[in-house]
Enzyme design. Structure first.
Site, PDB file in Angstrom:
ATOM      1  N   GLN A  75      22.615  12.623  -8.661  1.00 51.64           N
ATOM      2  CA  GLN A  75      22.224  14.024  -8.739  1.00 51.64           C
ATOM      3  C   GLN A  75      22.072  14.599  -7.342  1.00 51.64           C
ATOM      4  OE1 GLN A  75      18.129  15.189  -8.709  1.00 51.64           O
ATOM      5  NE2 GLN A  75      18.259  15.770 -10.858  1.00 51.64           N
ATOM      6  N   GLY A  76      22.712  15.701  -7.056  1.00 55.66           N
ATOM      7  CA  GLY A  76      22.589  16.330  -5.736  1.00 55.66           C
ATOM      8  C   GLY A  76      21.888  17.673  -5.846  1.00 55.66           C
ATOM      9  N   SER A 128      19.081   9.264  -5.786  1.00 55.57           N
ATOM     10  CA  SER A 128      18.659   7.880  -5.976  1.00 55.57           C
ATOM     11  C   SER A 128      19.803   6.881  -6.105  1.00 55.57           C
ATOM     12  CB  SER A 128      17.692   7.748  -7.150  1.00 55.57           C
ATOM     13  OG  SER A 128      18.078   8.566  -8.197  1.00 55.57           O
ATOM     14  N   GLU A 170      13.966  16.224 -17.327  1.00 60.50           N
ATOM     15  CA  GLU A 170      13.567  15.177 -16.388  1.00 60.50           C
ATOM     16  C   GLU A 170      12.046  15.128 -16.248  1.00 60.50           C
ATOM     17  OE1 GLU A 170      14.702  13.821 -11.887  1.00 60.50           O
ATOM     18  OE2 GLU A 170      13.921  15.829 -12.141  1.00 60.50           O
TER      19      GLU A 170
END
Lengths: 363, 400, 363, 400
Positions: B125-126, B160, B243
């Protein structure tokens, strides 16, 4: 009636502060912390040059003959810089030798401690903190057997001062036959602790009969020094958090202008400022107010343990994510505070000792 | 109120348990960020039986079952009881897949979702940037339109699994002149695209749990977008809330509590069992009350979800309270262990692999990350209690 | 699998809420609190009309035969309104009679409790909280001597259920010869507690042999009801604080727009919301999960004691100065929470009981 | 650092002690808000010997000694040790007198200060209003200029001794068109002036420790002003900081701690001394550490004052930490006493006159009043740590 540091004390602290800024900046701390054993000869040498290990050694034996308050101020500065050098160990060893050593032991060892040539580890965790894993050292006919855990300033020690379960004190050379030394790695990689296992090891007793009182004094002074270490580390975290909050922008304004962030910083300051006075008072009491020595040392240790934990966490929160990375190195102070909390009596234990010292309960 | 399960669910519970006992030999070992062939095979088996990707349509590689929150819960419970690894959990599955299902093109869905679900395609994820944390919408990574591609320059942080990922879903500012929330696009592209550099980001735990990702003239075809240009903020937000809900799981807190109970029963101080030390026992009981409260809160959320009711305040407080509770549990374990509690880095006598210190530090990161505690409190006050938003500031010129 | 209130439960709670809004608004609470003994016949009558005292009385004896969760919901609403009427006492007396009473005792008293005609006080403080001032009641040949402190719902009791030090239960008429009743005034003037001194008083034993279990159940259910009372009071304080913060202006903006004030409110909500689920769970467990009954009741009592104290203080802070005056009457809820905390086992005691219930330590 | 007193001070300590022992028969009883003749005589004796109004010039009714902070401290300590009432403490003496000394006219000083110091002239303070608490400068009580008088209308609150006071020092908005800090005047007038109504303000402790004061066309000659018109905010602030410093006294905390130690030694629970209950003992020790820390902080302030150095952060935190500490001490006493701790209003078995509940509630008022904890934190952050002030808000019109 004067409750303030003397100009000499301020100058001494400043001088150590500048020295550590120079010889042990963050990048150097990072290197040291990556080693197997935390050793930094140049930091140790710089400390020796400033006379830090001599602070509690009597002048007659080549020391500075200063007081526990002076030692605490140095300890505070070491904590501030997460400095990697033996300090608590040599200080407590000097006390033990001075209080209970033979004239010969004093003549041999005190000058070596004062000059920084010989570092000492101290093994008093069991009497000071209580025994974990049923550890303990037994002495019989001058020979030691058993186990001592959480020996302070373990790595670079030429010799150890060891308390036995009966309240005796012994001097054991690091290379004594039958002695097994095992380093214990903690979260704080800027200081070393370790384990000693004694397989019928020949030791020199410290002959003075009042070794119980000496162990108590080592414990008390050690607690003050660790409390001061936490004070320095926590103060540094607060200062860094305030500075960061003045720079970091989010939502079009510096985060330090958000009331929530300001209040976190205010709460840290409000906790730390009286804690500083408590550390000074406890340190002063060690030499000047013997009736209050054990009580105030226990309170300083316990209270700084709690305040330190609060500040370590809160300052990290002010930083946000970057605070938990290695990028700014904030975590070295965080961990320093974490180790201080547990050594020589965690807060629960220290508070109990404070109650015993006042006769509120039996030991 | 009735906490018993009816017969359908009791039977389902047996069925899941039977499955696990029957297939015990296929249970894979836990590994790092990238699933092994063994794990991919296990995940495929789980999908087939409906224990993973349960409600995702068959045409996109899921099991295609109707949603049943109780069954999902039973699956999670039984897998936990039996100590078997459940469905793969990674950011591709938890965040990208729901986003594509909601907003992706048919082609994106058919090509990307099935391998993601099986674990063959790993995503990172960016979103966050060094200058855009709590204020994510101020992100600065730019994608300039060269006609065919977005040419991306900038930096992401907290990525991550970047070092192990095949692809990234990434927020990029493609419309620099639009208001900050309206100039972002949600792009998806290969991590092998030239110009991407991944650097591990060491954290206080001593591990590199995250990465920084640097983009230098990374060319991404303009078709590799989810949703419309400039709509990336809203695309991302559709799943960000998901999330946040994952953090603060009360079952994790319960497991920790049980582990601490074991510590207090087995470790001693001066020969006395720690459990007989009233101060540790009292703290244990304080935290146990909180664990039970959060579990009960979780049951309340479960019922709300079954009834398709809004979770309300019970949902808003989960992350704040759950992360704090986990952190406090770690603190108790450390304190009860005393000096043993500060041992780390594989030290002799270290307890439980140093996990308590690791958690104490990692959880602090969770309290801070994914919406800091401060931001969580704003949300609870504004959305939950209907309190006023922060008033607008005077323009900068008025400040001096 | 369903963790939510039923429509009936919601309706019952709403109905009590509206009734109390009508019969016991703040001005009436203020009058009641100014009395020597807290009595409000119209509130008691309104409760009886709604069937509140009948909630735990079996249907066979004229009650509603509902569960502890239902009773807890009523208790929550009573706390919300700082309602002045016996409730915990009659509920626990009904349990005691139902569990240990003779058929005759049940036939006489349960219908009177259910109708609200007879209120009961319960004297179980010593077994539930521990004995203060060495209090305790001894039973010999059906006669009682000694002292019972902190008797709940003291003022309007027709009779008392009394636990003796050996774990027996007794029914004592309020006008029994030799019984000295002394009201104890607490900070909370909306409920009554008192002291009973027994000078060789004739009492009816509750004959069932398992009176120890009945005392434990009274303690557990009482704890749940008090926890629910605190929940209602604290929730009300939060709501009032949020409403006040939306109106009160300082520095040209409503104080609710200050981050510091918002965060205080958010922290209260974050503490209260899972506490509500805990109260529900514990209440449900009293009837449905007997193995967890003592544990969850102890936790609910202790946890709500802590959360209640936090909310009571924090909500008052949001109000600022006006919060500590009588003008808005906020302090009635503050004090209600303060009394709840100490009755039937303060948090420290309740947590210890939770540990004992799990076998972690011996009783 | 040297906490011993030198010979001058040891001798002074003896002198004070001798004085008290010699004059034991003249020690007055403690009473309500208005000093009795006996108290006035005692106060006069104290001034004569330099144990009250010590540094106030003789021509204004003081003792006229040179400031010596250590001697002041010794006086306070010895009076406390001997259980003798020290100098009268009221708002006239602590707030009005310093204000007049700094900013009053010669006539105000000579006529008002001496009877105030002796306790014959009792003052109350008219600052706060229902709508002006933390934001005191927004006060609305108006004084209209009718040529000769200010005609005052409005309301004050928290006026503690209003019912017993002869006079009031009062902030009134006399320049309605000036900016809010510049439109206030500091007026002094008799509480017998027609148009003043005092209503007791009941607080949660059950006592009326404060009053509300209502003004209806109260005519005050324009000469009865301290400082210039419109300068009242600055006149008041000169002494407000003084009031704040009075709260949070560590010696009061120490005395409470000693009282709690007695409770734990004497009260029992199930026959066990409370002191042997580790949870109460641990809390006692936690608070004792804080008491000692605040006492040591007080010594630091004392030395700073002797050296005429700025107290800095050590001074800024006193109110916040001291009031909280006192509140926590009361909470511990209540908790240790269990059900005995909630008895109040003169109940049988009530301990220490219900003082612990009274303090628990009254101290909460102190935490809130005189600058709430929230305002104290702003001050610590902004003045102590140099953090930025709250940014200016956008004008109301820009909000919508």
């Amino acid at each position: 009636m004067d409750f303030a540091l003397s100009p000499d004390q301020i100058a001494m602290q400043d001088s150590l502060d500048r020295t550590l800024e120079r010889v042990a900046p963050l990048d150097r701390v990072r290197q040291i912390a990556a080693q197997d054993l935390p050793t930094a000869p140049e930091v140790r040498a710089a400390l020796a040059e400033l006379g830090a290990p001599a602070v509690l050694v009597p002048e007659a034996h080549g020391g500075l003959g200063l007081g526990v308050l002076d030692a605490a101020l140095l300890s505070e500065t070491l904590g501030r810089h997460t400095a990697c050098a033996p300090f608590v160990g040599p200080c407590l060893a000097a006390l033990a030798l001075d209080l209970c050593g033979s004239e010969g032991q004093k003549a041999v060892w005190l000058p070596l401690i004062a000059s920084g040539e010989a570092s000492f580890g101290v093994a008093i965790s069991e009497p000071a903190s209580g025994a974990r894993m049923a550890a303990g050292v037994r002495a019989e006919n001058g020979r030691l057997s058993g186990q001592a855990l959480f020996v302070i300033d373990f790595a670079q020690a030429a010799a150890f001062i060891v308390a036995d379960v009966a309240g005796g004190l012994h001097l054991v050379a690091a290379d004594a036959p039958g002695l097994t030394r095992t380093a214990l790695t903690t979260i704080d990689r800027t200081r070393s602790v370790g384990e000693l296992v004694f397989g019928d090891v020949a030791a020199e007793p410290l002959p003075d009969r009042d070794s119980r009182a000496a162990i108590a004094r080592m414990r008390d002074v050690g607690r003050v020094l660790l409390a001061a270490d936490t004070l320095g580390a926590a103060q540094r975290m607060l200062e860094r958090a305030v500075a960061y909050a003045a720079e970091r922008q989010q939502f079009g304004r510096v985060i330090g202008s958000f009331q929530a962030v300001k209040h976190l910083c205010a709460e840290m300051a409000a906790e730390l400022e009286p804690a500083r006075a408590l550390v000074w008072y406890a340190a002063y009491a060690q030499d000047a107010l013997p009736a209050e020595a054990t009580l105030t040392a226990a309170h300083a240790k316990a209270h700084l343990g709690e305040v330190g934990r609060f500040v370590a966490r809160t300052a990290t929160e002010v930083f946000g994510g970057i605070g938990i990375t290695d990028l700014l190195g904030l975590h070295y102070t965080f961990k320093r505070i974490g180790l201080d909390r547990q050594l020589l009596g965690a807060p629960e234990r220290a508070r109990r000792d404070a109650a015993v010292a006042q006769g509120f309960i039996d030991a | 109120m009735d906490l018993a399960y009816d017969a359908t669910y009791t039977a389902f519970r047996d069925e899941v348990r039977d499955f696990l006992r029957t297939h015990r030999d296929r249970v894979p070992k836990r590994t790092g960020h990238r699933p092994t062939d063994e794990q991919i095979a296990w995940q495929t088996l789980l999908i087939e039986h409906g224990y993973a990707a349960r409600t995702i349509p068959k045409q996109y590689g899921g099991h295609g079952a109707a949603p049943d929150i109780l069954k999902s819960r039973i699956i999670a419970e039984v897998f936990a009881e039996e100590g078997a690894p459940g469905s793969l959990a990674n950011q591709g599955i938890s965040m990208l897949v729901p986003t594509l299902l909601e907003l992706g093109t048919e082609e994106q869905k058919t090509t990307l979702i099935p391998p993601t679900l099986r674990g063959e395609l790993v995503w990172c994820q960016g979103y966050s940037e060094p200058g855009a944390g709590s204020d994510l919408a101020s992100l600065k990574t730019r994608g300039e339109d060269d006609g065919e591609n977005f040419v991306i320059n900038g930096q992401k942080i907290w990525t991550s699994t970047a070092h192990a990922a095949d692809m990234i879903f990434c927020l990029v500012r493609t419309e620099p002149d639009a208001p900050k929330h309206e100039g972002i696009s949600y792009l998806i592209f290969s991590m092998k695209t030239p110009g991407i550099e991944v650097r591990p980001l060491l954290t206080m735990t001593g591990a590199a749990e995250f990465n920084e990702v640097f983009f230098t003239d990374v060319k991404v075809p303009k078709t590799q977008i989810v949703g419309a240009r400039g709509q990336g903020w809203f695309v991302a937000n559709a799943t960000l809330k998901h999330e946040r809900g994952m953090l603060g799981d009360p079952n994790a807190a319960h497991a920790r509590l049980q582990a601490i109970i074991e510590i207090l029963k087995t470790e001693t101080l001066d020969g006395q069992r720690l459990m007989d030390h009233p101060l540790y026992l009292d703290r244990l009981m304080q935290l146990q009350a909180r664990v039970i409260a959060m579990q009960a809160n979780g049951l309340r959320l479960l019922t709300a979800a079954q009834r398709k009711e809004a979770p309300g305040m019970a949902g808003l407080i989960v992350k704040l309270q759950g992360c704090e509770l986990n952190h406090q549990l770690a603190a108790l374990a450390i304190d009860a262990l005393g000096e043993l509690g500060v041992l780390y880095h594989g030290s002799p006598h270290q307890r439980a692999g140093g996990v308590w210190q690791h958690r104490y530090m990692f959880d602090l990161g969770l309290i801070i990350g994914g919406g800091t505690a401060q931001i969580q409190k704003n949300i609870i006050a504004e959305r939950g209690l209907g309190m006023p938003r922060e008033p607008k500031l005077a323009p900068k010129s008025a400040k001096a």
